[in-house]
Motif scaffolding. Structure first.
Motif, PDB file in Angstrom:
ATOM      1  N   GLY A  15       0.805  -1.214   0.000  1.00 57.72           N
ATOM      2  CA  GLY A  15       0.000   0.000   0.000  1.00 57.72           C
ATOM      3  C   GLY A  15       0.838   1.264   0.000  1.00 57.72           C
ATOM      4  O   GLY A  15       2.067   1.224   0.016  1.00 57.72           O
ATOM      5  N   THR A  16       0.155   2.394  -0.004  1.00 62.73           N
ATOM      6  CA  THR A  16       0.808   3.706   0.010  1.00 62.73           C
ATOM      7  C   THR A  16       0.096   4.609   1.007  1.00 62.73           C
ATOM      8  O   THR A  16      -1.034   4.339   1.421  1.00 62.73           O
ATOM      9  N   GLY A  17       0.758   5.691   1.360  1.00 59.42           N
ATOM     10  CA  GLY A  17       0.164   6.649   2.284  1.00 59.42           C
ATOM     11  C   GLY A  17       0.849   6.652   3.636  1.00 59.42           C
ATOM     12  O   GLY A  17       2.026   6.268   3.759  1.00 59.42           O
ATOM     13  N   THR A  18       0.121   7.047   4.653  1.00 57.98           N
ATOM     14  CA  THR A  18       0.650   7.084   6.015  1.00 57.98           C
ATOM     15  C   THR A  18       1.078   5.685   6.443  1.00 57.98           C
ATOM     16  O   THR A  18       0.310   4.735   6.287  1.00 57.98           O
ATOM     17  N   ASP A  78      13.606   4.038  11.087  1.00 59.72           N
ATOM     18  CA  ASP A  78      14.626   4.929  10.526  1.00 59.72           C
ATOM     19  C   ASP A  78      15.104   4.439   9.157  1.00 59.72           C
ATOM     20  O   ASP A  78      15.284   5.223   8.223  1.00 59.72           O
ATOM     21  N   GLU A  79      15.308   3.138   9.049  1.00 57.22           N
ATOM     22  CA  GLU A  79      15.780   2.563   7.781  1.00 57.22           C
ATOM     23  C   GLU A  79      14.765   2.763   6.654  1.00 57.22           C
ATOM     24  O   GLU A  79      15.131   2.918   5.489  1.00 57.22           O
ATOM     25  N   ASN A  80      13.477   2.751   7.016  1.00 56.34           N
ATOM     26  CA  ASN A  80      12.418   2.893   6.010  1.00 56.34           C
ATOM     27  C   ASN A  80      11.929   4.330   5.854  1.00 56.34           C
ATOM     28  O   ASN A  80      11.044   4.604   5.039  1.00 56.34           O
ATOM     29  N   GLY A  81      12.496   5.223   6.645  1.00 57.31           N
ATOM     30  CA  GLY A  81      12.085   6.620   6.574  1.00 57.31           C
ATOM     31  C   GLY A  81      10.677   6.865   7.073  1.00 57.31           C
ATOM     32  O   GLY A  81       9.983   7.771   6.616  1.00 57.31           O
ATOM     33  N   PHE A  82      10.244   6.053   8.031  1.00 56.70           N
ATOM     34  CA  PHE A  82       8.894   6.174   8.568  1.00 56.70           C
ATOM     35  C   PHE A  82       8.869   7.135   9.752  1.00 56.70           C
ATOM     36  O   PHE A  82       9.597   6.949  10.730  1.00 56.70           O
ATOM     37  N   ARG A  83       8.022   8.123   9.690  1.00 59.42           N
ATOM     38  CA  ARG A  83       7.740   9.023  10.808  1.00 59.42           C
ATOM     39  C   ARG A  83       6.247   9.294  10.845  1.00 59.42           C
ATOM     40  O   ARG A  83       5.565   9.187   9.845  1.00 59.42           O
ATOM     41  N   LYS A  84       5.759   9.685  11.993  1.00 59.71           N
ATOM     42  CA  LYS A  84       4.338   9.944  12.190  1.00 59.71           C
ATOM     43  C   LYS A  84       3.507   8.750  11.717  1.00 59.71           C
ATOM     44  O   LYS A  84       2.632   8.855  10.878  1.00 59.71           O
ATOM     45  N   ILE A  85       3.824   7.615  12.306  1.00 57.59           N
ATOM     46  CA  ILE A  85       3.184   6.361  11.914  1.00 57.59           C
ATOM     47  C   ILE A  85       1.953   6.069  12.760  1.00 57.59           C
ATOM     48  O   ILE A  85       1.749   6.646  13.840  1.00 57.59           O
ATOM     49  N   ILE A  86       1.128   5.172  12.249  1.00 57.19           N
ATOM     50  CA  ILE A  86       0.072   4.536  13.029  1.00 57.19           C
ATOM     51  C   ILE A  86       0.680   3.225  13.517  1.00 57.19           C
ATOM     52  O   ILE A  86       1.160   2.429  12.712  1.00 57.19           O
ATOM     53  N   LEU A  87       0.726   3.015  14.804  1.00 55.25           N
ATOM     54  CA  LEU A  87       1.346   1.813  15.363  1.00 55.25           C
ATOM     55  C   LEU A  87       0.279   0.951  16.025  1.00 55.25           C
ATOM     56  O   LEU A  87      -0.379   1.372  16.981  1.00 55.25           O
ATOM     57  N   LEU A  88       0.106  -0.260  15.494  1.00 54.79           N
ATOM     58  CA  LEU A  88      -0.871  -1.199  16.039  1.00 54.79           C
ATOM     59  C   LEU A  88      -0.128  -2.420  16.571  1.00 54.79           C
ATOM     60  O   LEU A  88       0.556  -3.115  15.830  1.00 54.79           O
ATOM     61  N   GLY A  89      -0.259  -2.654  17.864  1.00 52.71           N
ATOM     62  CA  GLY A  89       0.420  -3.788  18.465  1.00 52.71           C
ATOM     63  C   GLY A  89      -0.558  -4.733  19.133  1.00 52.71           C
ATOM     64  O   GLY A  89      -1.485  -4.298  19.830  1.00 52.71           O
ATOM     65  N   PHE A  90      -0.355  -6.027  18.911  1.00 56.64           N
ATOM     66  CA  PHE A  90      -1.198  -7.062  19.512  1.00 56.64           C
ATOM     67  C   PHE A  90      -0.424  -7.840  20.558  1.00 56.64           C
ATOM     68  O   PHE A  90       0.696  -8.306  20.309  1.00 56.64           O
ATOM     69  N   SER A  91      -1.000  -8.013  21.764  1.00 55.89           N
ATOM     70  CA  SER A  91      -0.410  -8.831  22.817  1.00 55.89           C
ATOM     71  C   SER A  91       0.992  -8.316  23.156  1.00 55.89           C
ATOM     72  O   SER A  91       1.144  -7.145  23.498  1.00 55.89           O
ATOM     73  N   ASP A  92       2.037  -9.140  23.042  1.00 58.68           N
ATOM     74  CA  ASP A  92       3.387  -8.638  23.301  1.00 58.68           C
ATOM     75  C   ASP A  92       3.731  -7.504  22.345  1.00 58.68           C
ATOM     76  O   ASP A  92       4.493  -6.598  22.692  1.00 58.68           O
TER      77      ASP A  92
END
Length: 241
Positions: A15-18, A78-92
């Motif tokens: 996909g593309t976008g945020t 940092d390697e992927n140039g990701f900033r201002k991400i949506i972070l979804l974490g499950f369990s651990d």
């Protein structure tokens, strides 16, 4: 600090976008999110990551802890140039996401915690007791059978971690969505404590177990999507009571 090493996390990106980064649970892989990757990649750049020693990501050297996984995630972003991400974490993965949010809030646009816990005591005793027993047994046998070291490390994460003070959550300013199953392995009271201590956060309890994203993806994806779009699902108010 951790020793530098040549290390790269495996991820499925689509996909593309945020950027929307997905973190799986203990002993699992990015494959857990098979029902979320295609769905959310319609509007976001989804990156489902295999954490250290899970799936196709290497174990590497040194300690095997949630805080180490936090640093791995920062390196990945940092390697992927990701900033201002949506972070979804499950369990651990939710625990890693929470620790990451506390240490590196500047990376986040929104945070989604699915079945996370602040401490091992947040897990229902009927689930946690066998885990503790299994860890004790594997720890002894691992002295003689090195093949069980990985199992020991995995169980150790659930027995020893995390340890996050509820009051520490009050400094979080990122929009947060706390979602869990009505029959989750995390105590409902504990899940509510997480939500109540994160300013402005929202809570959603969906019918199902700890694995609602996989068991009931339609309801899970809809609830998460509504949060991301700044909308409230009318059913959400009923579910959280």
């Amino acid at each position: 600090m951790y020793a530098k090493e040549k290390f790269q996390l495996y991820s499925i990106q689509k996909g593309t976008g945020t950027p929307m980064v997905l973190l799986h649970g203990n002993g699992e892989s990015s494959a857990y999110f098979s029902h979320q990757i295609d769905y959310f990649s319609r509007n976001y750049r989804v990156a489902a990551v295999d954490t250290r020693g899970h799936g196709k990501s290497p174990r590497g050297e040194g300690v095997f802890t949630l805080n180490r996984f936090v640093e791995d995630l920062k390196q990945f972003l940092d390697e992927n140039g990701f900033r201002k991400i949506i972070l979804l974490g499950f369990s651990d993965g939710g625990n890693i996401a929470l620790l990451f949010a506390l240490k590196y809030p500047e990376y986040l646009e929104k945070l989604i915690l699915n079945g996370a816990n602040l401490s091992p005591s947040g897990v229902r005793l009927s689930i946690q007791a066998p885990i503790v027993l299994g860890y004790a047994l594997v720890s002894v046998v691992a002295f003689f059978d090195k093949k069980l070291i990985r199992k020991k490390e995995m169980l150790g994460l659930m027995v020893k971690e995390p340890h996050i003070r509820p009051e520490a959550l009050r400094k979080l300013a990122v929009p947060t969505f706390v979602i869990a199953g009505t029959r989750d392995m995390i105590r409902e009271k504990h899940t509510r404590k997480i939500q109540e201590n994160i300013p402005g956060s929202r809570l959603c309890l969906l019918e199902g177990s700890h694995f609602i994203a996989n068991e009931n993806p339609e309801a899970f994806n809809r609830a998460v999507e509504m949060f991301l779009e700044g909308k409230t699902d009318p059913a959400e108010e009923r579910r959280k009571k």
